[in-house]
Design a protein around this motif. Sequence first.
Motif, PDB file in Angstrom:
ATOM      1  N   TYR A  27      -4.870   2.264  -2.673  1.00 44.54           N
ATOM      2  CA  TYR A  27      -4.556   0.951  -3.230  1.00 44.54           C
ATOM      3  C   TYR A  27      -3.779   0.129  -2.205  1.00 44.54           C
ATOM      4  N   SER A  28      -2.813   0.757  -1.544  1.00 45.73           N
ATOM      5  CA  SER A  28      -2.019   0.060  -0.530  1.00 45.73           C
ATOM      6  C   SER A  28      -2.894  -0.406   0.625  1.00 45.73           C
ATOM      7  N   ASN A  29      -3.815   0.449   1.068  1.00 45.74           N
ATOM      8  CA  ASN A  29      -4.715   0.063   2.158  1.00 45.74           C
ATOM      9  C   ASN A  29      -5.557  -1.154   1.794  1.00 45.74           C
ATOM     10  N   ASP A  30      -5.933  -1.258   0.532  1.00 43.41           N
ATOM     11  CA  ASP A  30      -6.765  -2.370   0.084  1.00 43.41           C
ATOM     12  C   ASP A  30      -5.974  -3.658  -0.135  1.00 43.41           C
ATOM     13  N   TYR A  67       0.253  -1.938   8.652  1.00 43.57           N
ATOM     14  CA  TYR A  67       1.570  -1.507   9.103  1.00 43.57           C
ATOM     15  C   TYR A  67       2.592  -1.453   7.974  1.00 43.57           C
ATOM     16  N   LYS A  68       2.246  -1.982   6.814  1.00 40.47           N
ATOM     17  CA  LYS A  68       3.133  -1.933   5.650  1.00 40.47           C
ATOM     18  C   LYS A  68       2.783  -0.785   4.698  1.00 40.47           C
ATOM     19  N   VAL A  69       1.666  -0.115   4.940  1.00 38.18           N
ATOM     20  CA  VAL A  69       1.256   1.002   4.087  1.00 38.18           C
ATOM     21  C   VAL A  69       2.271   2.130   4.246  1.00 38.18           C
ATOM     22  N   PRO A  70       2.773   2.675   3.139  1.00 42.06           N
ATOM     23  CA  PRO A  70       3.801   3.725   3.225  1.00 42.06           C
ATOM     24  C   PRO A  70       3.293   4.968   3.957  1.00 42.06           C
TER      25      PRO A  70
END
Length: 74
Positions: free
Chosen positions: A25-28, A33-36
């Motif tokens: 979900y974060s990748n999308d 660079y903000k993806v945990p």
Amino acid sequence: FGEAVVAWINLIDGETADEEEIRQYSNDQIAYYKVPKHIMIVDEFPLTVTGKIQKFVMRDKTILSLKAGNITPD
């Protein structure tokens, strides 16, 4: 500054998710660079008596988890 993004996630009662779903979900949704780098699913956040989240406690618990091998470094 030598730090990595760690997401502490408290799921709503009755909801389920795993680290891979949250990472996808974060990748999308956000910049790469903000993806945990690490994801911790917790039951509650450490709070002060006034209800503010204690970020320094979260950082210390994350470091201990990394050292104990509970979170695998990527």
